[in-house]
Design a protein around this motif. Structure first.
Motif, PDB file in Angstrom:
ATOM      1  N   ARG A 106     124.805 -14.635 -53.987  1.00 44.09           N
ATOM      2  CA  ARG A 106     123.550 -14.147 -54.547  1.00 44.09           C
ATOM      3  C   ARG A 106     122.453 -14.066 -53.481  1.00 44.09           C
ATOM      4  O   ARG A 106     121.514 -13.266 -53.615  1.00 44.09           O
ATOM      5  CB  ARG A 106     123.095 -15.047 -55.692  1.00 44.09           C
ATOM      6  N   ARG A 107     122.553 -14.885 -52.442  1.00 44.99           N
ATOM      7  CA  ARG A 107     121.551 -14.881 -51.372  1.00 44.99           C
ATOM      8  C   ARG A 107     121.886 -13.869 -50.263  1.00 44.99           C
ATOM      9  O   ARG A 107     121.229 -13.861 -49.224  1.00 44.99           O
ATOM     10  CB  ARG A 107     121.453 -16.287 -50.771  1.00 44.99           C
ATOM     11  N   GLY A 108     122.908 -13.057 -50.471  1.00 43.52           N
ATOM     12  CA  GLY A 108     123.192 -11.992 -49.512  1.00 43.52           C
ATOM     13  C   GLY A 108     124.214 -12.321 -48.448  1.00 43.52           C
ATOM     14  O   GLY A 108     124.387 -11.548 -47.510  1.00 43.52           O
ATOM     15  N   HIS A 109     124.918 -13.438 -48.584  1.00 39.28           N
ATOM     16  CA  HIS A 109     125.991 -13.766 -47.653  1.00 39.28           C
ATOM     17  C   HIS A 109     127.275 -13.070 -48.114  1.00 39.28           C
ATOM     18  O   HIS A 109     127.674 -13.207 -49.274  1.00 39.28           O
ATOM     19  CB  HIS A 109     126.247 -15.272 -47.603  1.00 39.28           C
ATOM     20  N   ARG A 110     127.923 -12.334 -47.232  1.00 43.49           N
ATOM     21  CA  ARG A 110     129.231 -11.779 -47.552  1.00 43.49           C
ATOM     22  C   ARG A 110     130.249 -12.914 -47.469  1.00 43.49           C
ATOM     23  O   ARG A 110     130.400 -13.550 -46.432  1.00 43.49           O
ATOM     24  CB  ARG A 110     129.582 -10.668 -46.560  1.00 43.49           C
ATOM     25  N   VAL A 111     130.918 -13.215 -48.577  1.00 39.91           N
ATOM     26  CA  VAL A 111     131.870 -14.315 -48.648  1.00 39.91           C
ATOM     27  C   VAL A 111     133.270 -13.742 -48.888  1.00 39.91           C
ATOM     28  O   VAL A 111     133.502 -13.049 -49.885  1.00 39.91           O
ATOM     29  CB  VAL A 111     131.515 -15.318 -49.763  1.00 39.91           C
ATOM     30  N   LEU A 112     134.185 -14.044 -47.981  1.00 39.97           N
ATOM     31  CA  LEU A 112     135.565 -13.587 -48.086  1.00 39.97           C
ATOM     32  C   LEU A 112     136.498 -14.788 -48.138  1.00 39.97           C
ATOM     33  O   LEU A 112     136.268 -15.797 -47.476  1.00 39.97           O
ATOM     34  CB  LEU A 112     135.952 -12.711 -46.886  1.00 39.97           C
ATOM     35  N   LEU A 129     139.109 -17.676 -54.604  1.00 37.50           N
ATOM     36  CA  LEU A 129     139.131 -16.746 -55.731  1.00 37.50           C
ATOM     37  C   LEU A 129     137.736 -16.389 -56.221  1.00 37.50           C
ATOM     38  O   LEU A 129     137.563 -15.392 -56.916  1.00 37.50           O
ATOM     39  CB  LEU A 129     139.955 -17.334 -56.880  1.00 37.50           C
ATOM     40  N   ILE A 130     136.732 -17.176 -55.864  1.00 38.31           N
ATOM     41  CA  ILE A 130     135.368 -16.898 -56.316  1.00 38.31           C
ATOM     42  C   ILE A 130     134.569 -16.131 -55.264  1.00 38.31           C
ATOM     43  O   ILE A 130     133.402 -15.805 -55.475  1.00 38.31           O
ATOM     44  CB  ILE A 130     134.652 -18.220 -56.694  1.00 38.31           C
ATOM     45  N   ALA A 131     135.187 -15.792 -54.147  1.00 42.71           N
ATOM     46  CA  ALA A 131     134.514 -15.044 -53.086  1.00 42.71           C
ATOM     47  C   ALA A 131     134.263 -13.603 -53.516  1.00 42.71           C
ATOM     48  O   ALA A 131     134.768 -13.134 -54.540  1.00 42.71           O
ATOM     49  CB  ALA A 131     135.369 -15.074 -51.817  1.00 42.71           C
ATOM     50  N   ASP A 132     133.487 -12.858 -52.704  1.00 39.40           N
ATOM     51  CA  ASP A 132     133.304 -11.429 -52.977  1.00 39.40           C
ATOM     52  C   ASP A 132     134.656 -10.733 -53.053  1.00 39.40           C
ATOM     53  O   ASP A 132     134.876  -9.877 -53.907  1.00 39.40           O
ATOM     54  CB  ASP A 132     132.473 -10.774 -51.867  1.00 39.40           C
ATOM     55  N   ALA A 193     142.484  -8.871 -37.185  1.00 43.77           N
ATOM     56  CA  ALA A 193     141.090  -8.590 -36.852  1.00 43.77           C
ATOM     57  C   ALA A 193     140.646  -7.262 -37.470  1.00 43.77           C
ATOM     58  O   ALA A 193     139.520  -7.138 -37.966  1.00 43.77           O
ATOM     59  CB  ALA A 193     140.901  -8.563 -35.340  1.00 43.77           C
ATOM     60  N   VAL A 194     141.520  -6.283 -37.466  1.00 42.65           N
ATOM     61  CA  VAL A 194     141.213  -4.994 -38.102  1.00 42.65           C
ATOM     62  C   VAL A 194     141.020  -5.182 -39.607  1.00 42.65           C
ATOM     63  O   VAL A 194     140.110  -4.604 -40.216  1.00 42.65           O
ATOM     64  CB  VAL A 194     142.333  -3.972 -37.817  1.00 42.65           C
ATOM     65  N   CYS A 195     141.866  -6.003 -40.215  1.00 42.45           N
ATOM     66  CA  CYS A 195     141.749  -6.278 -41.647  1.00 42.45           C
ATOM     67  C   CYS A 195     140.431  -6.969 -41.973  1.00 42.45           C
ATOM     68  O   CYS A 195     139.758  -6.629 -42.960  1.00 42.45           O
ATOM     69  CB  CYS A 195     142.918  -7.131 -42.113  1.00 42.45           C
ATOM     70  N   LEU A 196     140.043  -7.947 -41.160  1.00 41.92           N
ATOM     71  CA  LEU A 196     138.777  -8.647 -41.379  1.00 41.92           C
ATOM     72  C   LEU A 196     137.605  -7.689 -41.222  1.00 41.92           C
ATOM     73  O   LEU A 196     136.659  -7.713 -42.024  1.00 41.92           O
ATOM     74  CB  LEU A 196     138.653  -9.811 -40.394  1.00 41.92           C
ATOM     75  N   ARG A 197     137.660  -6.833 -40.222  1.00 37.85           N
ATOM     76  CA  ARG A 197     136.578  -5.871 -39.997  1.00 37.85           C
ATOM     77  C   ARG A 197     136.410  -4.953 -41.215  1.00 37.85           C
ATOM     78  O   ARG A 197     135.287  -4.700 -41.670  1.00 37.85           O
ATOM     79  CB  ARG A 197     136.884  -5.053 -38.753  1.00 37.85           C
ATOM     80  N   ALA A 198     137.526  -4.473 -41.748  1.00 37.25           N
ATOM     81  CA  ALA A 198     137.458  -3.593 -42.916  1.00 37.25           C
ATOM     82  C   ALA A 198     136.927  -4.339 -44.134  1.00 37.25           C
ATOM     83  O   ALA A 198     136.135  -3.787 -44.917  1.00 37.25           O
ATOM     84  CB  ALA A 198     138.841  -3.019 -43.199  1.00 37.25           C
ATOM     85  N   ALA A 199     137.343  -5.603 -44.303  1.00 37.63           N
ATOM     86  CA  ALA A 199     136.890  -6.377 -45.455  1.00 37.63           C
ATOM     87  C   ALA A 199     135.392  -6.639 -45.384  1.00 37.63           C
ATOM     88  O   ALA A 199     134.685  -6.562 -46.401  1.00 37.63           O
ATOM     89  CB  ALA A 199     137.654  -7.694 -45.528  1.00 37.63           C
ATOM     90  N   LEU A 200     134.882  -6.956 -44.212  1.00 37.05           N
ATOM     91  CA  LEU A 200     133.448  -7.190 -44.056  1.00 37.05           C
ATOM     92  C   LEU A 200     132.650  -5.924 -44.359  1.00 37.05           C
ATOM     93  O   LEU A 200     131.542  -5.993 -44.908  1.00 37.05           O
ATOM     94  CB  LEU A 200     133.142  -7.665 -42.635  1.00 37.05           C
ATOM     95  N   ALA A 201     133.220  -4.771 -44.049  1.00 36.56           N
ATOM     96  CA  ALA A 201     132.503  -3.509 -44.235  1.00 36.56           C
ATOM     97  C   ALA A 201     132.625  -2.960 -45.648  1.00 36.56           C
ATOM     98  O   ALA A 201     131.674  -2.353 -46.164  1.00 36.56           O
ATOM     99  CB  ALA A 201     133.026  -2.474 -43.236  1.00 36.56           C
TER     100      ALA A 201
END
Length: 233
Positions: A106-112, A129-132, A193-201
């Protein structure tokens, strides 16, 4: 996959991740930004102390690094089945961890969340399981409970549950079934690393699990029921 190998495949040498017993914590540099990394290892049972340690890591990030992404690395056998933890209020500690993760979102942190080994029961519900978005490695193991335990709880024959699990992902363990149900957004293969980059985006900040489950045919009614309830309200 062990956590040092995972950390290297995600971040190379640009990480400062350590294990204090079963508790993983630290940070990593990725694409010019810092990511808080929290999690568990050794098939950790999540008790009061471990739940509060993870919650503390999330709250420290909110206080000291507003907006910083958080990656949760999941390897747990579920909640700690110990009388001491029950007496100390394990339910409240795990709920607190879930609330802290929700607050970060809710505070704007991307959580994976990333299940890299094993994810069972309540230890998984209040973390990855409760992450974005929750992701998993193909070789990971995810389940709520084994079929024999499910048979004892539901009072249904184990053979019946085994037959149901062959055609209905809701009754079946395994990462592919959790992808079908929408609980796991995608499996990370090859270049992590490619997977993490895509997930963050690309990971949405709204909860799309019911819609994803309906589209993938693994959880066919949840999205429709949610829509009817919302319209009725």
């Amino acid at each position: 996959m062990d956590w040092p190998t995972l950390a290297h495949r995600l971040f190379g040498d640009a990480h400062h991740l350590v294990a204090d017993g079963d508790f993983l914590h630290g940070h990593a540099e990725f694409d010019g930004q810092t990511i808080t990394v929290l999690g568990t290892t050794n098939h950790a049972p999540i008790g009061v102390a471990l739940a509060l340690a993870q919650a503390r890591g999330v709250l420290d990030t909110l206080r000291d690094h507003p907006g910083r992404p958080i990656l949760l690395l999941v390897d747990t056998q579920g909640q700690q089945l110990r009388r001491r933890d029950e007496w100390m209020g394990i339910n409240r500690a795990m709920a607190h961890l879930g609330c802290c993760i929700d607050l970060a979102r809710r505070r704007g942190h991307r959580v994976l969340g990333l299940v890299y080994d094993q994810a069972l029961s309540g230890g998984f519900l209040t973390s990855g399981l409760i992450a974005d978005g929750c992701f998993a490695l193909p070789e990971a193991e995810i389940r709520v409970m084994r079929l024999p335990a499910m048979a004892r709880v539901t009072k249904l024959p184990e053979a019946m549950l085994a037959a149901l699990s062959a055609s209905n992902p809701v009754f079946a363990p395994g990462v592919e079934n959790y992808v079908a149900m929408g609980g796991v957004r995608a499996l990370w293969r090859d270049d992590l690393a490619v997977c993490l980059r895509a997930a963050l985006a690309d990971t949405p900040v709204t909860d799309t699990r019911a819609v994803d489950g309906a589209a993938r045919g693994g959880r066919r009614l949840a999205a429709a029921v949610i829509e009817r309830v919302l319209n009725a309200a």
